[in-house]
Scaffold this motif. Structure first.
Motif, PDB file in Angstrom:
ATOM      1  N   MET B   1      40.785  50.542  45.527  1.00 44.83           N
ATOM      2  CA  MET B   1      40.270  49.915  44.240  1.00 44.83           C
ATOM      3  C   MET B   1      38.425  49.467  44.617  1.00 44.83           C
ATOM      4  SD  MET B   1      41.480  46.864  42.260  1.00 44.83           S
ATOM      5  CE  MET B   1      41.622  45.682  43.755  1.00 44.83           C
ATOM      6  N   THR B   3      34.932  47.553  44.500  1.00 42.75           N
ATOM      7  CA  THR B   3      35.292  45.753  44.650  1.00 42.75           C
ATOM      8  C   THR B   3      34.543  45.142  43.116  1.00 42.75           C
ATOM      9  OG1 THR B   3      33.647  46.636  46.759  1.00 42.75           O
ATOM     10  CG2 THR B   3      33.053  44.369  45.355  1.00 42.75           C
ATOM     11  N   GLY B   6      37.576  44.996  41.349  1.00 43.14           N
ATOM     12  CA  GLY B   6      38.282  43.725  41.984  1.00 43.14           C
ATOM     13  C   GLY B   6      37.608  42.308  41.140  1.00 43.14           C
ATOM     14  N   ILE B   7      36.727  42.523  41.623  1.00 43.97           N
ATOM     15  CA  ILE B   7      35.500  41.335  41.130  1.00 43.97           C
ATOM     16  C   ILE B   7      35.991  40.998  39.410  1.00 43.97           C
ATOM     17  CG2 ILE B   7      33.368  39.887  40.376  1.00 43.97           C
ATOM     18  CD1 ILE B   7      32.917  41.295  43.788  1.00 43.97           C
ATOM     19  N   LYS B   9      38.369  41.854  37.980  1.00 39.51           N
ATOM     20  CA  LYS B   9      39.674  41.774  37.815  1.00 39.51           C
ATOM     21  C   LYS B   9      40.570  40.226  37.921  1.00 39.51           C
ATOM     22  CE  LYS B   9      43.797  44.830  38.704  1.00 39.51           C
ATOM     23  NZ  LYS B   9      44.341  45.379  39.643  1.00 39.51           N
ATOM     24  N   ALA B  10      39.284  39.587  39.271  1.00 38.03           N
ATOM     25  CA  ALA B  10      39.502  38.185  39.634  1.00 38.03           C
ATOM     26  C   ALA B  10      39.397  37.591  38.457  1.00 38.03           C
ATOM     27  CB  ALA B  10      39.151  38.291  40.638  1.00 38.03           C
ATOM     28  N   SER B  13      41.586  37.520  35.456  1.00 42.18           N
ATOM     29  CA  SER B  13      42.797  36.127  35.384  1.00 42.18           C
ATOM     30  C   SER B  13      42.548  35.037  35.190  1.00 42.18           C
ATOM     31  CB  SER B  13      42.791  36.743  36.819  1.00 42.18           C
ATOM     32  OG  SER B  13      44.648  36.134  36.681  1.00 42.18           O
ATOM     33  N   GLY B  14      41.255  34.839  35.736  1.00 41.55           N
ATOM     34  CA  GLY B  14      41.322  33.392  35.237  1.00 41.55           C
ATOM     35  C   GLY B  14      40.685  32.811  34.221  1.00 41.55           C
ATOM     36  N   HIS B  17      43.493  32.359  31.897  1.00 42.42           N
ATOM     37  CA  HIS B  17      43.937  30.813  31.507  1.00 42.42           C
ATOM     38  C   HIS B  17      43.259  30.019  30.835  1.00 42.42           C
ATOM     39  CE1 HIS B  17      46.610  30.987  34.789  1.00 42.42           C
ATOM     40  NE2 HIS B  17      46.621  31.588  34.833  1.00 42.42           N
ATOM     41  N   GLY B 161      52.612  29.709  28.635  1.00 43.99           N
ATOM     42  CA  GLY B 161      52.713  29.044  30.386  1.00 43.99           C
ATOM     43  C   GLY B 161      53.731  27.900  29.732  1.00 43.99           C
TER      44      GLY B 161
END
Lengths: 378, 165
Positions: B1, B3, B6-7, B9-10, B13-14, B17, B161
């Motif tokens: 994966m 860089t 990955g960033i 995806k992070a 994910s935030g 929320h 949630g």
């Protein structure tokens, strides 16, 4: 005028042109209630000397003046977030000394409480690990999701931390009505939540570049230094007390241990996260296999006495193998209680890990050792 | 994966929320719900009854002044002291009853386990703060009062949630 004799570490050291001595702690930020004396050359650490002992409470001596039951509330104080696991070896030992047979239901409930408590501890540890790396989302999420399990423990034991739930002869009280459904629902949601941490934290390339290949503990060193728990498993040794010397009903439950080979700070932080998923599996399995009714506590005589005997029991706590050695001399009070704590053993590895590292990697390497200052000092 | 993946995806994910419900308990306005009426102990079976270990409640008509709670507390917190009460209660020949100092109590509940007469229970009352140290000392008369504890919020889990609904 003669110079006063100071304890080692406090003495003024000869100034060097390159090497600077830095005291990290004992005030809290980044060290816990301890001091790490670091010698740095520019940004690189050349020597490190951890200095625990600031929160010594004399738990072992206190245990010699109280009877076997009254020792329960104060012996769980070393790690209040993991209080069931800290009490577990003491309770198992006293049961053997007094010859008590614990019922099957009590054993299952103890396993559920211990696994919930392990997750609660690991979440707190993970939150601090996140904030040590400057990842404040990883502080907020575990601190919030921990509430799901604290709520379960509060329903079960009546207290959010320091439960005083395990007692020689079983547990203090039976589960409340309808607990199984609530537990299953919240544990399932909790497992779903911790899986989301992969994207934001464990698979995050910024975290990986920060923690991978820092503070490497090889397999040989991990065995030689006597580390336990997640530190040992992160270095490639498959050792878990729950598997190797099963206590209570762990031999009947279905779970696996997680092992990683690299032994760096990243592996040491990932293993407890993987262990939490196994804990969720254990809880689900135990809820299913648990006898639905029955007694949970053996009635004790007032001031129970053991014979001339000694016993050593150990369990897998949130940090590693935690042992308790109890000597009885036919009195209501134990003659000696010795806690053999995992935190102190893991701390021994710290000077070996930090040499050659950058100072910025010190907090993450230190906290990845799963070290709890109060437990090490007892 | 890579860089970049990955960033992203992070971050993704935030951002997810933002659509989730808030898990925070708005404490003084909302209060948590507890399972029972507080921690109690059944001396006949020797097993407790699940509940929150909060402020104690003393039943004057059951207390015989045997001091077992005070003896149990000596090894833990030394929070329970026996004090003189008027000689009106017939079952209490010694005319002493426990007085509890909540500045010392650790809420372990071993005093409740020690009581053989159903006289000492723990209730759901956990809001015990006081402006003075003397205010934390509860006399037998204060311990007799059954507290009112507001309980309106419980953890609820939905597709959006968990919340304290």
């Amino acid at each position: 005028m003669s110079t006063p004799i100071l304890p080692p570490g406090l003495a003024i050291q000869k100034a060097d042109e390159r090497i600077m001595t830095l005291n990290v702690g004992p005030q809290h930020p980044g060290s816990g209630h301890m001091r790490i004396i670091v010698q740095i050359d520019g940004d690189y650490i050349v020597a490190c000397d951890p200095d625990p002992g600031y929160v010594h409470r004399g738990e072992e001596k206190m245990a010699e003046y109280r009877n076997y039951v009254l020792n329960v509330p104060h012996l769980e104080r070393p790690v209040i977030h993991d209080s069931c696991n800290v009490l577990y070896p003491y309770v198992l030992g006293v049961e053997e000394l007094l010859g008590l047979e614990v019922t099957e239901r009590a054993k299952y409930i103890r396993v559920i409480a211990a696994e919930l408590n392990r997750c609660v501890y690991t979440m707190y540890w993970l939150a601090i690990y996140g904030i040590f790396l400057g990842h404040s989302t990883m502080f907020m999420w575990p601190a919030g999701d921990r509430e799901l399990l604290i709520d379960l423990l509060e329903k079960m034991t009546g207290a959010r931390v320091t439960h005083s739930y395990f007692i020689p002869g079983g547990i203090r009280n039976d589960l409340p009505a309808n607990f199984e459904d609530v537990c299953l629902r919240q544990v399932n949601y909790f497992e779903k939540r911790i899986k989301e941490y992969a994207d934001v934290f464990y698979e995050n390339p910024i975290l990986i570049s920060r923690t991978e290949k820092t503070g490497v503990l090889t397999r040989e060193n991990a065995i030689r230094l006597g580390t336990t728990g997640s530190v040992l498993r992160a270095s490639g040794v498959d050792y878990d007390v729950r598997k190797k010397e099963p206590y209570d009903v762990y031999d009947e439950l279905d779970f696996e241990t997680n092992v990683m080979k690299s032994g760096d700070s990243y592996a040491r932080s990932r293993i407890p996260w993987l262990d939490m998923m196994e804990s969720c599996r254990i809880i689900r399995d135990a809820l299913q296999k648990m006898p639905k009714s029955g007694s949970v506590r053996v009635k004790l005589k007032p001031n129970p006495k053991g014979g001339f005997d000694s016993v050593y029991k150990r369990v897998e706590s949130g940090r590693g193998a935690l042992g308790c050695y109890i000597v009885s001399d036919k009195k209501p009070e134990p003659y000696r209680v010795k806690l053999s704590v995992p935190s102190f053993r893991n701390l021994i590895a710290l000077p070996h890990l930090l040499i050659g590292e950058k100072l910025g990697n010190m907090p993450s390497t230190y906290w990845s050792l799963n070290y709890w200052p109060v437990e090490a000092d007892r | 994966m890579g860089t970049a993946t990955g960033i992203i995806k992070a971050l993704n994910s935030g951002i997810k929320h933002l659509a989730l419900k808030r898990f925070t308990l708005r404490y003084p306005e909302e209060k948590l719900k507890f399972v029972g009426d507080g921690y109690q102990f059944d001396p006949t079976t020797g097993v407790g009854i699940a509940g929150l270990k909060g402020r104690h409640m003393l039943f004057h008509d059951h207390c015989t002044g045997c001091q077992l709670c005070s003896i149990a507390c000596e090894g833990v917190a030394e929070a329970i002291g026996m004090v003189k009460v008027p000689n009106e209660w017939k079952q209490n020949k010694k005319s002493i009853m426990p007085q509890i100092d909540y500045g010392k109590c650790v809420f372990c509940g071993l005093c409740v386990d020690a009581c053989p007469f159903y006289a000492l229970y723990m209730t759901n009352d956990y809001e015990l703060s006081s402006f003075s140290k003397e205010g934390l000392i509860y006399t037998p008369a204060q311990l007799q009062v059954k507290p009112f504890v507001a309980q309106d919020s419980e953890i609820q889990i939905s597709a959006r949630g968990a919340t304290h609904g």
